[in-house]
Design a protein around this motif. Structure first.
Motif, PDB file in Angstrom:
ATOM      1  N   ASP A 157      -2.408  12.393  10.885  1.00 52.98           N
ATOM      2  CA  ASP A 157      -2.585  11.456   9.571  1.00 52.98           C
ATOM      3  C   ASP A 157      -2.134  10.006  10.238  1.00 52.98           C
ATOM      4  N   VAL A 158      -2.944   9.360  10.816  1.00 48.03           N
ATOM      5  CA  VAL A 158      -2.873   8.109  11.218  1.00 48.03           C
ATOM      6  C   VAL A 158      -2.738   7.202  10.181  1.00 48.03           C
ATOM      7  N   SER A 159      -1.668   6.137  10.135  1.00 47.95           N
ATOM      8  CA  SER A 159      -1.156   5.285   9.393  1.00 47.95           C
ATOM      9  C   SER A 159      -0.983   3.900   9.633  1.00 47.95           C
ATOM     10  N   GLU A 160      -1.279   2.880   8.807  1.00 46.82           N
ATOM     11  CA  GLU A 160      -0.813   1.452   9.089  1.00 46.82           C
ATOM     12  C   GLU A 160       0.325   1.256   8.085  1.00 46.82           C
ATOM     13  N   ARG A 161       1.429   1.039   8.677  1.00 49.42           N
ATOM     14  CA  ARG A 161       2.627   0.873   7.881  1.00 49.42           C
ATOM     15  C   ARG A 161       2.817  -0.526   7.075  1.00 49.42           C
ATOM     16  N   ALA A 162       2.210  -1.390   7.682  1.00 43.32           N
ATOM     17  CA  ALA A 162       2.170  -2.841   6.924  1.00 43.32           C
ATOM     18  C   ALA A 162       1.333  -2.686   5.602  1.00 43.32           C
ATOM     19  N   PHE A 163       0.128  -2.094   6.077  1.00 45.15           N
ATOM     20  CA  PHE A 163      -0.744  -1.678   4.886  1.00 45.15           C
ATOM     21  C   PHE A 163      -0.020  -0.969   3.631  1.00 45.15           C
ATOM     22  N   GLY A 168       2.273  -3.773  -1.410  1.00 49.15           N
ATOM     23  CA  GLY A 168       2.202  -3.490  -2.766  1.00 49.15           C
ATOM     24  C   GLY A 168       1.365  -2.513  -3.001  1.00 49.15           C
ATOM     25  N   GLY A 169       1.587  -1.827  -4.416  1.00 45.60           N
ATOM     26  CA  GLY A 169       0.614  -0.538  -4.615  1.00 45.60           C
ATOM     27  C   GLY A 169       1.081   0.696  -3.880  1.00 45.60           C
ATOM     28  N   TRP A 171       0.725   4.241  -1.091  1.00 41.89           N
ATOM     29  CA  TRP A 171       0.564   4.295   0.226  1.00 41.89           C
ATOM     30  C   TRP A 171      -0.910   4.292   0.816  1.00 41.89           C
ATOM     31  N   ASP A 172      -1.788   4.604  -0.215  1.00 42.46           N
ATOM     32  CA  ASP A 172      -3.149   5.159   0.011  1.00 42.46           C
ATOM     33  C   ASP A 172      -3.947   4.044   0.990  1.00 42.46           C
ATOM     34  N   LYS A 173      -3.712   2.625   0.901  1.00 41.54           N
ATOM     35  CA  LYS A 173      -4.383   1.770   1.600  1.00 41.54           C
ATOM     36  C   LYS A 173      -3.925   1.670   3.006  1.00 41.54           C
ATOM     37  N   GLY A 174      -2.724   2.371   3.307  1.00 38.38           N
ATOM     38  CA  GLY A 174      -2.388   2.230   4.765  1.00 38.38           C
ATOM     39  C   GLY A 174      -2.813   3.680   5.431  1.00 38.38           C
ATOM     40  N   LYS A 175      -3.648   4.493   4.655  1.00 37.30           N
ATOM     41  CA  LYS A 175      -3.874   5.772   5.357  1.00 37.30           C
ATOM     42  C   LYS A 175      -5.463   6.025   5.348  1.00 37.30           C
ATOM     43  N   GLY A 176      -6.300   5.221   4.759  1.00 32.16           N
ATOM     44  CA  GLY A 176      -7.671   5.639   4.914  1.00 32.16           C
ATOM     45  C   GLY A 176      -8.682   4.736   5.733  1.00 32.16           C
ATOM     46  N   CYS A 177      -8.253   4.075   6.656  1.00 29.41           N
ATOM     47  CA  CYS A 177      -8.928   3.185   7.438  1.00 29.41           C
ATOM     48  C   CYS A 177      -9.758   4.157   8.448  1.00 29.41           C
ATOM     49  N   ASP A 178     -10.907   3.791   8.706  1.00 27.59           N
ATOM     50  CA  ASP A 178     -11.922   4.362   9.445  1.00 27.59           C
ATOM     51  C   ASP A 178     -11.207   4.934  10.635  1.00 27.59           C
TER      52      ASP A 178
END
Length: 285
Positions: A157-163, A168-169, A171-178
């Motif tokens: 589950d690769v994650s971008e912690r700043a995103f 804001g909002g 967690w999803d925006k830091g989880k769904g990158c290509d």
């Protein structure tokens, strides 16, 4: 059974692993997708393999492995499902499962590259046990929940912690990158795993052990997760539920440690194989 898909990205063929050898099942005529799971595909595939044992063609050893199933309708993830991970991130142990969604466009094969997203500062790793739904589930009782599970697989589950945490909002925006969901190498049916609540899972970065945990430390176990999730959404055959990660993520170090181009991530779970990803920078085109 152990199910695999192999070949070029988005053009994968189906296969199975028999006695550690990889065999093509293209003649079965179906991809491992929602319709396959919904129509008792596992039983039909098992019968096909039994009837064709000795006739199946071996897959070339250097073949690329894709995700062991076709893109699902959704990937549902459970946050903070290990007490040690909650502690390292200074989060309160949840009283109910924390849910977030991971984009299905993040799915790649187990040994495909992880691409650090454009403008990323804090790309992190998370070894997780994922399970795949075998039947449509809505308002399921916990006592019956495992009847709806098709099998298990390894997931990073690769994650971008700043995103995820600083923009804001949700967690999803830091989880769904290509490339943020390397899955596999295979999907193991339930009968392949003797005790899913006692599996070692681990992850290394550049050969250094970062995570070394056990599913015995789940806060919420799989039957509860199936039942709980089915109160809020219909789970479809082929849907993926990822059960959370143990301690040892980059965010938990002091100071934090994040992935950079050139890093190599290796991970594994007892009975579910291993995977290995090279980390590369985003490049347009």
């Amino acid at each position: 059974m152990k199910l695999i898909r192999y070949g070029e990205l988005n053009k994968e063929k189906t296969g199975v692993i028999l006695e550690d050898a990889y065999y093509d099942t293209s003649a079965f005529g179906e991809d491992y997708n929602e319709q396959f799971f919904e129509s008792d595909g596992l039983a039909r595939l098992q019968e096909f393999v039994k009837n064709n044992k000795g006739k199946l063609e071996r897959i070339p050893e250097n073949s690329r492995l894709g995700s062991p199933f076709a893109r699902p309708s959704k990937i549902v993830c459970i946050g903070l499902n290990y007490a040690d991970h909650a502690a390292e991130t200074k989060a309160k142990i949840p009283e109910e499962p924390i849910l977030f969604m991971k984009s299905t466009t993040a799915v790649v094969g187990p040994n495909d590259d992880i691409i650090i997203p454009k403008n990323s500062e804090k790309t992190d790793w998370e070894v997780e046990l994922a399970f795949v739904m075998g039947k449509k589930a809505s308002y399921v009782n916990e006592a019956e929940a495992m009847d709806y599970v098709a099998g298990y697989c390894l997931h990073n589950d690769v994650s971008e912690r700043a995103f995820q945490l600083e923009r804001g909002g949700t967690w999803d925006k830091g989880k769904g990158c290509d490339t943020f969901a390397p899955i596999g190498p295979f999907l193991a049916t339930k009968d392949e795993i003797e005790d899913v609540d006692n599996l070692r899972l681990w992850l290394k970065v550049n050969g250094e052990m970062m995570q070394d945990g056990t599913t015995a430390n789940f806060i919420f176990r799989i039957p509860h997760l199936v039942s709980y999730l089915s109160q809020f959404m219909t789970l479809l055959p082929g849907d993926v539920i990822s059960t959370g990660t143990p301690a040892g993520v980059g965010l938990g170090f002091n100071p934090p440690v994040y992935l950079k181009p050139g890093d190599v991530v290796e991970l594994g779970i007892d009975g579910l194989g291993t995977s290995k990803q090279q980390v590369k920078a985003y490049a347009k085109g």
